[in-house]
Design an enzyme around this catalytic site. Structure first.
Site, PDB file in Angstrom:
ATOM      1  N   GLU A 174     -57.999  20.021 -47.738  1.00  0.00           N
ATOM      2  CA  GLU A 174     -58.484  19.965 -46.344  1.00  0.00           C
ATOM      3  C   GLU A 174     -58.690  18.526 -45.887  1.00  0.00           C
ATOM      4  O   GLU A 174     -59.796  18.127 -45.514  1.00  0.00           O
ATOM      5  CB  GLU A 174     -59.834  20.707 -46.236  1.00  0.00           C
ATOM      6  CG  GLU A 174     -59.812  22.152 -46.669  1.00  0.00           C
ATOM      7  CD  GLU A 174     -61.215  22.767 -46.743  1.00  0.00           C
ATOM      8  OE1 GLU A 174     -62.224  22.025 -46.612  1.00  0.00           O
ATOM      9  OE2 GLU A 174     -61.302  23.983 -46.930  1.00  0.00           O
ATOM     10  N   ARG A 211     -59.836  12.744 -42.330  1.00  0.00           N
ATOM     11  CA  ARG A 211     -59.818  11.303 -42.088  1.00  0.00           C
ATOM     12  C   ARG A 211     -58.549  10.634 -42.623  1.00  0.00           C
ATOM     13  O   ARG A 211     -57.984   9.771 -41.954  1.00  0.00           O
ATOM     14  CB  ARG A 211     -61.043  10.703 -42.794  1.00  0.00           C
ATOM     15  CG  ARG A 211     -61.256   9.246 -42.497  1.00  0.00           C
ATOM     16  CD  ARG A 211     -62.350   8.642 -43.390  1.00  0.00           C
ATOM     17  NE  ARG A 211     -63.485   9.467 -43.607  1.00  0.00           N
ATOM     18  CZ  ARG A 211     -64.651   9.372 -42.973  1.00  0.00           C
ATOM     19  NH1 ARG A 211     -64.812   8.442 -42.056  1.00  0.00           N
ATOM     20  NH2 ARG A 211     -65.642  10.173 -43.269  1.00  0.00           N
ATOM     21  N   GLY A 213     -61.957  14.812 -48.010  1.00  0.00           N
ATOM     22  CA  GLY A 213     -62.852  13.750 -48.452  1.00  0.00           C
ATOM     23  C   GLY A 213     -62.232  12.451 -48.898  1.00  0.00           C
ATOM     24  O   GLY A 213     -62.944  11.466 -49.097  1.00  0.00           O
ATOM     25  N   CYS A 215     -77.712   1.453 -23.106  1.00  0.00           N
ATOM     26  CA  CYS A 215     -79.053   0.858 -23.129  1.00  0.00           C
ATOM     27  C   CYS A 215     -79.819   1.208 -24.397  1.00  0.00           C
ATOM     28  O   CYS A 215     -80.847   1.890 -24.356  1.00  0.00           O
ATOM     29  CB  CYS A 215     -79.817   1.312 -21.898  1.00  0.00           C
ATOM     30  SG  CYS A 215     -78.928   0.868 -20.415  1.00  0.00           S
ATOM     31  N   GLU A 216     -79.292   0.801 -25.521  1.00  0.00           N
ATOM     32  CA  GLU A 216     -79.970   0.969 -26.801  1.00  0.00           C
ATOM     33  C   GLU A 216     -79.551  -0.181 -27.697  1.00  0.00           C
ATOM     34  O   GLU A 216     -78.360  -0.531 -27.720  1.00  0.00           O
ATOM     35  CB  GLU A 216     -79.534   2.266 -27.498  1.00  0.00           C
ATOM     36  CG  GLU A 216     -79.962   3.510 -26.783  1.00  0.00           C
ATOM     37  CD  GLU A 216     -79.959   4.743 -27.692  1.00  0.00           C
ATOM     38  OE1 GLU A 216     -80.076   4.593 -28.926  1.00  0.00           O
ATOM     39  OE2 GLU A 216     -79.851   5.833 -27.133  1.00  0.00           O
ATOM     40  N   TYR A 256     -73.728   5.600 -38.996  1.00  0.00           N
ATOM     41  CA  TYR A 256     -73.565   5.454 -40.450  1.00  0.00           C
ATOM     42  C   TYR A 256     -73.495   3.986 -40.877  1.00  0.00           C
ATOM     43  O   TYR A 256     -73.079   3.703 -41.995  1.00  0.00           O
ATOM     44  CB  TYR A 256     -72.255   6.107 -40.908  1.00  0.00           C
ATOM     45  CG  TYR A 256     -71.968   7.482 -40.368  1.00  0.00           C
ATOM     46  CD1 TYR A 256     -72.739   8.581 -40.763  1.00  0.00           C
ATOM     47  CD2 TYR A 256     -70.907   7.705 -39.492  1.00  0.00           C
ATOM     48  CE1 TYR A 256     -72.451   9.853 -40.281  1.00  0.00           C
ATOM     49  CE2 TYR A 256     -70.618   8.972 -39.015  1.00  0.00           C
ATOM     50  CZ  TYR A 256     -71.392  10.037 -39.405  1.00  0.00           C
ATOM     51  OH  TYR A 256     -71.102  11.294 -38.934  1.00  0.00           O
ATOM     52  N   TYR A 315     -63.012  11.071 -36.407  1.00  0.00           N
ATOM     53  CA  TYR A 315     -64.442  11.058 -36.080  1.00  0.00           C
ATOM     54  C   TYR A 315     -64.784  10.000 -35.024  1.00  0.00           C
ATOM     55  O   TYR A 315     -65.875   9.436 -35.019  1.00  0.00           O
ATOM     56  CB  TYR A 315     -65.292  10.878 -37.359  1.00  0.00           C
ATOM     57  CG  TYR A 315     -64.930  11.890 -38.423  1.00  0.00           C
ATOM     58  CD1 TYR A 315     -65.181  13.234 -38.228  1.00  0.00           C
ATOM     59  CD2 TYR A 315     -64.292  11.511 -39.614  1.00  0.00           C
ATOM     60  CE1 TYR A 315     -64.823  14.189 -39.191  1.00  0.00           C
ATOM     61  CE2 TYR A 315     -63.929  12.447 -40.571  1.00  0.00           C
ATOM     62  CZ  TYR A 315     -64.202  13.777 -40.357  1.00  0.00           C
ATOM     63  OH  TYR A 315     -63.840  14.713 -41.298  1.00  0.00           O
ATOM     64  N   ARG A 369     -69.806   5.884 -34.915  1.00  0.00           N
ATOM     65  CA  ARG A 369     -69.867   5.671 -36.369  1.00  0.00           C
ATOM     66  C   ARG A 369     -70.664   4.421 -36.781  1.00  0.00           C
ATOM     67  O   ARG A 369     -71.468   4.497 -37.705  1.00  0.00           O
ATOM     68  CB  ARG A 369     -68.455   5.637 -36.978  1.00  0.00           C
ATOM     69  CG  ARG A 369     -67.648   6.919 -36.733  1.00  0.00           C
ATOM     70  CD  ARG A 369     -66.400   7.013 -37.589  1.00  0.00           C
ATOM     71  NE  ARG A 369     -66.730   7.233 -38.987  1.00  0.00           N
ATOM     72  CZ  ARG A 369     -66.741   6.312 -39.902  1.00  0.00           C
ATOM     73  NH1 ARG A 369     -66.366   5.081 -39.620  1.00  0.00           N
ATOM     74  NH2 ARG A 369     -67.091   6.591 -41.138  1.00  0.00           N
TER      75      ARG A 369
END
Ligand code: LLP
Length: 423
Positions: free
Chosen positions: A277, A280, A242, A346-347, A320, A375, A316
């Protein structure tokens, strides 16, 4: 620029370590991911040094980037792995990470996954629920095995991160609330084929502020003492991952030494081995996504910089609202413009950034999207039948393709037309 992450400019040309990005793009068509081997190694070694006074096992969170070359880099340094699926167990083992350094997290471990983990004698299951405990015990009984487990507790702290990646609040699906966990430990200890060995916690990802960690670890410490008094032999505390990274110029990356100091302060008196753990913070800043400008399109109110990388390559920003620094590969242009930087999908959500100031660009220019090592590729897809972005690893003056781009033939050949549709 992230010089400390081995990405910098020499003679106005972006380099990863000692390889110019432009020279890679001469060989590999954009978009592609490019990682610095030395940056990954350095980040791992920073953790090792910061935690050297504690008995610690560093289990890299494979989900952040599971490429075999990256896992092998970390395995060679002695890393373990935090895995969340059969696929990740297989990837970790295949890259040489020993099973006795693998911890298995995740809320939905299936029978097949538990069986594979048991057959390989992994270090620990991080258990998320009572039915999971029962299933592990039942399968272990058929194999006369006694797997070690930690139970993931949910400390109900606010991680101060994006709501989609916060995990330690009571409304999240993860872990067991501390108030109920004592009873679940009693249940675990009553099961014939389970060895209770530790406590696990993970409160979220991309934490920039260390205070929520401290809050959570203090709760864990208090709970471990209760468990010990209840007669459980707790020898492991898994504190999850984290730790965030500095995506933007004005974000300050939390210091691994300061993090380790908090861990020491909150947990060292408990005489347990600490598992961390990180994902990132090991690979995030080691990678960039290199893309080319396809068109510069002048709208009525805005100018669009249309890239050949899209949300299928890096989701990402769409998912987010994540910020990534975006830099020209050739930094010699001094005039600046403002662009909405978008991809080809196409968005409307296929937008990397709105109204971003960049040196004025033209079609064909190379662009680097920074901090894409974690990620990025693992969350990519072939949406719009766009081919996967290949992955490159740089080490000093050399580079290697560590995942090629599949061909259209290979992608289309994955589909099967049933007999009854073939006339
Ligand atoms: N351990 C567990 C149990 C986790 O769920 C995670 C991440 C980690 C470790 C590693 O966390 P890290 O050190 O990488 O923050 N896709 C999102 C991030 C999702 C994180 C999920 N869990 C993003 O792009 O920001």
């Amino acid at each position: 620029m992230k010089t400390k992450s081995h990405i910098s400019y020499f003679d106005n040309q972006m380099h990863i370590e000692n390889v110019s990005v432009e020279s890679i793009a001469k060989d590999i068509p954009t978009p592609f991911y490019c990682y610095s081997y030395s940056a990954i190694k350095a980040a791992y070694l920073e953790y090792e040094a910061a935690f050297s006074e504690l008995d610690t096992m560093i289990c890299y969170a494979v989900k952040a980037n599971s490429n075999q070359a990256i896992l092998k880099t970390l395995s060679d340094l002695g890393a373990g792995a935090d895995v969340v699926s059969e696929g990740e167990i297989r990837r970790a083992l295949s890259a040489g990470i020993p099973a006795n350094k693998i911890v298995f997290s995740g809320v939905a471990k299936t029978e097949a996954e538990i069986t594979l983990a048991l057959d390989n004698d992994i270090f620990q299951f991080n258990v998320e629920s009572e039915p999971e405990l029962l299933l592990i015990s039942q399968i272990a009984a058929t194999k006369n095995k006694f797997p070690a487990i930690s139970i993931r507790i949910n400390p109900n702290v606010c991680a101060k991160t994006h709501e989609k990646i916060t995990t330690g609040k009571s409304e999240n699906k993860f872990g067991i609330p501390i108030a109920k966990a004592r009873e679940v430990y009693r249940y675990a200890a009553s099961l014939p084929n389970i060895v209770v060995q530790g406590v696990d916690v993970h409160i979220g990802s991309q934490l920039i502020d260390l205070v929520p960690f401290e809050e959570a670890f203090n709760k864990v410490a208090e709970f471990v003492t209760i468990l010990k008094n209840d007669g459980h032999k707790i020898s492991i505390i898994d504190i999850g991952g984290g730790l965030g990274i500095d995506y933007s110029e004005d974000e300050i990356e939390p210091d691994k030494n300061a993090y380790a100091t908090i861990v020491k302060h909150c947990l060292s008196h408990l005489d347990c081995k600490i598992i961390i753990e990180p994902g990132r913070s090991i690979v995030g800043n080691a990678g960039i996504l290199v893309s080319s400008v396809v068109y510069v399109k002048k709208g009525e109110e805005r100018q669009f910089l249309i890239l050949d990388a899209g949300m299928n390559d890096l989701i990402r920003p769409s998912m987010y609202d994540a910020y990534h620094q975006i830099k020209p590969v050739n930094n010699s242009v001094t005039e600046v413009s403002h662009y909405d930087i978008v991809g080809p999908v196409c968005e409307t959500g296929d937008t990397f950034s709105k109204n971003r100031e960049l040196p004025t660009a033209k079609a064909g220019d190379l662009i680097g999207i920074l901090s894409c090592g974690a990620y990025g590729t693992v969350m990519s897809s072939t949406y719009n039948t766009r081919l996967n972005a290949p992955e490159i690893m740089v080490n000093d003056k050399k580079f290697a393709v560590i995942k090629p781009r599949l061909s259209y033939e290979e992608v289309i050949a994955q589909d099967i037309i049933p007999d009854w549709l073939l006339k």
